[in-house]
Scaffold this motif. Structure first.
Motif, PDB file in Angstrom:
ATOM      1  N   ASP A 113       0.854  -1.171   0.164  1.00 40.52           N
ATOM      2  CA  ASP A 113      -0.021  -0.095   0.049  1.00 40.52           C
ATOM      3  C   ASP A 113       0.700   1.130   0.023  1.00 40.52           C
ATOM      4  OD1 ASP A 113      -2.127  -1.682   0.221  1.00 40.52           O
ATOM      5  OD2 ASP A 113      -2.235  -1.426   2.222  1.00 40.52           O
ATOM      6  N   ILE A 114       1.865   1.197   0.771  1.00 43.94           N
ATOM      7  CA  ILE A 114       2.876   2.478   0.797  1.00 43.94           C
ATOM      8  C   ILE A 114       3.408   2.311  -0.612  1.00 43.94           C
ATOM      9  CG2 ILE A 114       5.025   3.306   1.758  1.00 43.94           C
ATOM     10  CD1 ILE A 114       4.039   1.646   4.457  1.00 43.94           C
ATOM     11  N   GLU A 115       3.866   1.398  -1.102  1.00 43.63           N
ATOM     12  CA  GLU A 115       4.756   1.625  -2.421  1.00 43.63           C
ATOM     13  C   GLU A 115       3.530   1.963  -3.477  1.00 43.63           C
ATOM     14  OE1 GLU A 115       7.292  -1.187  -5.085  1.00 43.63           O
ATOM     15  OE2 GLU A 115       5.917  -2.207  -3.801  1.00 43.63           O
ATOM     16  N   SER A 116       2.463   1.666  -3.449  1.00 46.14           N
ATOM     17  CA  SER A 116       1.363   2.273  -4.525  1.00 46.14           C
ATOM     18  C   SER A 116       1.173   3.724  -4.147  1.00 46.14           C
ATOM     19  CB  SER A 116       0.128   1.468  -4.049  1.00 46.14           C
ATOM     20  OG  SER A 116      -0.839   1.996  -4.971  1.00 46.14           O
ATOM     21  N   ASP A 117       1.020   4.008  -2.891  1.00 49.28           N
ATOM     22  CA  ASP A 117       0.580   5.720  -2.636  1.00 49.28           C
ATOM     23  C   ASP A 117       1.979   6.468  -2.713  1.00 49.28           C
ATOM     24  OD1 ASP A 117      -1.816   5.096  -1.783  1.00 49.28           O
ATOM     25  OD2 ASP A 117      -1.440   5.439   0.455  1.00 49.28           O
ATOM     26  N   LEU A 118       3.186   5.905  -2.673  1.00 48.43           N
ATOM     27  CA  LEU A 118       4.619   6.682  -2.828  1.00 48.43           C
ATOM     28  C   LEU A 118       4.606   7.029  -4.433  1.00 48.43           C
ATOM     29  CD1 LEU A 118       6.963   5.343  -0.371  1.00 48.43           C
ATOM     30  CD2 LEU A 118       6.258   7.487  -0.394  1.00 48.43           C
ATOM     31  N   SER A 119       3.965   5.825  -4.959  1.00 47.23           N
ATOM     32  CA  SER A 119       4.214   5.845  -6.775  1.00 47.23           C
ATOM     33  C   SER A 119       3.152   6.987  -7.148  1.00 47.23           C
ATOM     34  CB  SER A 119       3.634   4.537  -7.235  1.00 47.23           C
ATOM     35  OG  SER A 119       3.787   4.837  -8.635  1.00 47.23           O
ATOM     36  N   ALA A 120       1.756   6.911  -6.761  1.00 48.04           N
ATOM     37  CA  ALA A 120       0.544   7.671  -7.144  1.00 48.04           C
ATOM     38  C   ALA A 120       0.739   9.092  -6.795  1.00 48.04           C
ATOM     39  CB  ALA A 120      -0.606   7.136  -6.458  1.00 48.04           C
ATOM     40  N   ILE A 121       1.114   9.199  -5.288  1.00 45.87           N
ATOM     41  CA  ILE A 121       1.258  10.678  -4.847  1.00 45.87           C
ATOM     42  C   ILE A 121       2.453  11.314  -4.965  1.00 45.87           C
ATOM     43  CG2 ILE A 121       1.179  11.773  -2.671  1.00 45.87           C
ATOM     44  CD1 ILE A 121      -0.724   9.712  -1.781  1.00 45.87           C
ATOM     45  N   HIS A 122       3.709  10.607  -4.935  1.00 44.08           N
ATOM     46  CA  HIS A 122       5.168  11.305  -5.218  1.00 44.08           C
ATOM     47  C   HIS A 122       5.914  11.116  -6.187  1.00 44.08           C
ATOM     48  CE1 HIS A 122       4.898  13.075  -0.903  1.00 44.08           C
ATOM     49  NE2 HIS A 122       4.513  11.997  -0.455  1.00 44.08           N
ATOM     50  N   ARG A 123       5.059  10.202  -7.117  1.00 45.13           N
ATOM     51  CA  ARG A 123       5.714   9.635  -8.284  1.00 45.13           C
ATOM     52  C   ARG A 123       7.062   9.112  -8.197  1.00 45.13           C
ATOM     53  NH1 ARG A 123       2.590  14.066 -10.417  1.00 45.13           N
ATOM     54  NH2 ARG A 123       1.289  13.338 -11.974  1.00 45.13           N
ATOM     55  N   ILE A 124       7.257   8.214  -6.866  1.00 45.03           N
ATOM     56  CA  ILE A 124       8.535   7.438  -6.724  1.00 45.03           C
ATOM     57  C   ILE A 124       8.196   6.041  -7.182  1.00 45.03           C
ATOM     58  CG2 ILE A 124       9.832   6.591  -4.950  1.00 45.03           C
ATOM     59  CD1 ILE A 124       9.260   9.151  -3.097  1.00 45.03           C
ATOM     60  N   GLU A 125       9.000   5.758  -8.260  1.00 50.02           N
ATOM     61  CA  GLU A 125       9.185   4.412  -8.921  1.00 50.02           C
ATOM     62  C   GLU A 125       9.784   3.285  -7.965  1.00 50.02           C
ATOM     63  OE1 GLU A 125       7.250   3.770 -11.710  1.00 50.02           O
ATOM     64  OE2 GLU A 125       6.492   5.945 -11.512  1.00 50.02           O
ATOM     65  N   ASP A 126      10.903   3.698  -7.371  1.00 46.96           N
ATOM     66  CA  ASP A 126      11.252   2.431  -6.525  1.00 46.96           C
ATOM     67  C   ASP A 126      11.468   2.915  -5.079  1.00 46.96           C
ATOM     68  OD1 ASP A 126      12.778   0.428  -5.377  1.00 46.96           O
ATOM     69  OD2 ASP A 126      14.387   0.799  -6.800  1.00 46.96           O
ATOM     70  N   MET A 127      10.736   2.556  -4.245  1.00 45.88           N
ATOM     71  CA  MET A 127      10.480   3.129  -2.867  1.00 45.88           C
ATOM     72  C   MET A 127      11.880   2.509  -2.057  1.00 45.88           C
ATOM     73  SD  MET A 127       7.479   1.371  -0.634  1.00 45.88           S
ATOM     74  CE  MET A 127       7.737  -0.281  -0.016  1.00 45.88           C
ATOM     75  N   TYR A 128      12.174   1.447  -2.724  1.00 44.47           N
ATOM     76  CA  TYR A 128      13.438   0.757  -2.088  1.00 44.47           C
ATOM     77  C   TYR A 128      14.867   1.358  -2.254  1.00 44.47           C
ATOM     78  CZ  TYR A 128      10.094  -2.904  -1.231  1.00 44.47           C
ATOM     79  OH  TYR A 128       8.794  -3.541  -0.881  1.00 44.47           O
ATOM     80  N   LEU A 146       1.832   9.729   4.435  1.00 42.99           N
ATOM     81  CA  LEU A 146       0.725   9.415   3.253  1.00 42.99           C
ATOM     82  C   LEU A 146      -0.755   9.541   3.829  1.00 42.99           C
ATOM     83  CD1 LEU A 146       2.838   6.354   1.749  1.00 42.99           C
ATOM     84  CD2 LEU A 146       2.332   8.508   0.886  1.00 42.99           C
ATOM     85  N   ALA A 147      -0.860   9.327   5.386  1.00 43.32           N
ATOM     86  CA  ALA A 147      -2.397   9.220   5.700  1.00 43.32           C
ATOM     87  C   ALA A 147      -2.900  10.614   5.242  1.00 43.32           C
ATOM     88  CB  ALA A 147      -2.504   8.833   7.128  1.00 43.32           C
ATOM     89  N   ALA A 148      -2.111  11.817   5.233  1.00 41.60           N
ATOM     90  CA  ALA A 148      -2.708  13.131   4.961  1.00 41.60           C
ATOM     91  C   ALA A 148      -3.283  13.341   3.599  1.00 41.60           C
ATOM     92  CB  ALA A 148      -1.508  14.053   5.132  1.00 41.60           C
ATOM     93  N   TYR A 149      -2.951  12.260   2.581  1.00 42.14           N
ATOM     94  CA  TYR A 149      -3.409  12.388   1.184  1.00 42.14           C
ATOM     95  C   TYR A 149      -4.494  11.314   0.769  1.00 42.14           C
ATOM     96  CZ  TYR A 149       1.208  14.682   0.789  1.00 42.14           C
ATOM     97  OH  TYR A 149       2.171  15.671   0.729  1.00 42.14           O
ATOM     98  N   ARG A 150      -4.997  11.588  -0.329  1.00 39.63           N
ATOM     99  CA  ARG A 150      -6.280  10.610  -0.593  1.00 39.63           C
ATOM    100  C   ARG A 150      -5.581   9.371  -1.287  1.00 39.63           C
ATOM    101  NH1 ARG A 150     -10.823  14.451  -2.943  1.00 39.63           N
ATOM    102  NH2 ARG A 150     -11.403  15.269  -1.171  1.00 39.63           N
ATOM    103  N   GLY A 151      -5.487   8.382  -0.549  1.00 38.24           N
ATOM    104  CA  GLY A 151      -4.771   6.975  -0.816  1.00 38.24           C
ATOM    105  C   GLY A 151      -4.945   5.877  -0.285  1.00 38.24           C
ATOM    106  N   VAL A 152      -4.592   4.767  -0.430  1.00 42.73           N
ATOM    107  CA  VAL A 152      -4.585   3.614   0.302  1.00 42.73           C
ATOM    108  C   VAL A 152      -4.396   3.619   1.967  1.00 42.73           C
ATOM    109  CG1 VAL A 152      -4.197   1.158   0.659  1.00 42.73           C
ATOM    110  CG2 VAL A 152      -4.245   2.178  -1.653  1.00 42.73           C
ATOM    111  N   MET A 153      -3.403   4.462   2.061  1.00 38.58           N
ATOM    112  CA  MET A 153      -3.065   4.547   3.679  1.00 38.58           C
ATOM    113  C   MET A 153      -3.924   5.552   4.203  1.00 38.58           C
ATOM    114  SD  MET A 153      -0.548   2.261   4.011  1.00 38.58           S
ATOM    115  CE  MET A 153      -0.276   2.816   5.587  1.00 38.58           C
ATOM    116  N   ARG A 154      -4.417   6.355   3.752  1.00 35.59           N
ATOM    117  CA  ARG A 154      -5.374   7.481   4.245  1.00 35.59           C
ATOM    118  C   ARG A 154      -6.570   6.381   4.792  1.00 35.59           C
ATOM    119  NH1 ARG A 154      -7.618  13.274   2.799  1.00 35.59           N
ATOM    120  NH2 ARG A 154      -9.180  13.579   4.643  1.00 35.59           N
ATOM    121  N   MET A 155      -7.027   5.446   3.844  1.00 32.99           N
ATOM    122  CA  MET A 155      -8.087   4.712   3.875  1.00 32.99           C
ATOM    123  C   MET A 155      -7.727   3.696   5.175  1.00 32.99           C
ATOM    124  SD  MET A 155      -9.965   1.844   1.127  1.00 32.99           S
ATOM    125  CE  MET A 155      -8.404   0.787   1.370  1.00 32.99           C
ATOM    126  N   ARG A 156      -6.694   3.238   5.019  1.00 32.59           N
ATOM    127  CA  ARG A 156      -6.333   2.281   5.989  1.00 32.59           C
ATOM    128  C   ARG A 156      -6.450   2.849   7.494  1.00 32.59           C
ATOM    129  NH1 ARG A 156      -7.048  -1.701   3.180  1.00 32.59           N
ATOM    130  NH2 ARG A 156      -5.585  -2.519   1.866  1.00 32.59           N
TER     131      ARG A 156
END
Length: 100
Positions: free
Chosen positions: A7-22, A36-46
């Motif tokens: 979920d974090i990887e998805s949000d980092l990609s969608a919100i910050h356009r980070i392709e490789d969080m690793y 990430l919970a501050a943005y509309r994404g999976v982690m906010r939903m969680r």
């Protein structure tokens, strides 16, 4: 947090356009992931799901730990600085602290 890496990887990609969080340094990863919970994404939903679950299981509205708390703070990330992360036993062994 580790239970939600996909979920974090998805949000980092969608919100910050980070392709490789690793490829991120540990401190940068946690600074971004923690917010990430501050943005509309999976982690906010969680975070919202956890807040609702907590509300369902909390004592009563008269409980001083809950009374006076606004819903806007539910699930909001606690601010943590790099030094707190560096010395926190919760993250021991998860972050490689190199020199910048």
């Amino acid at each position: 947090m580790l239970d939600h890496l996909a979920d974090i990887e998805s949000d980092l990609s969608a919100i910050h356009r980070i392709e490789d969080m690793y490829a991120l340094s540990g401190p940068r990863f946690f600074r971004l992931a923690w917010r990430l919970a501050a943005y509309r994404g999976v982690m906010r939903m969680r975070a919202e799901e956890l807040a609702l679950e907590h509300q369902r299981h909390s004592s009563s509205p008269c409980d001083p730990r809950v009374a006076g708390r606004s819903d806007s703070s539910a699930g909001a990330p606690e601010r943590v600085g790099d030094e707190e992360l560096r010395h926190s036993s919760r993250f021991a062994g998860l972050i490689e602290w190199g020199r910048g």
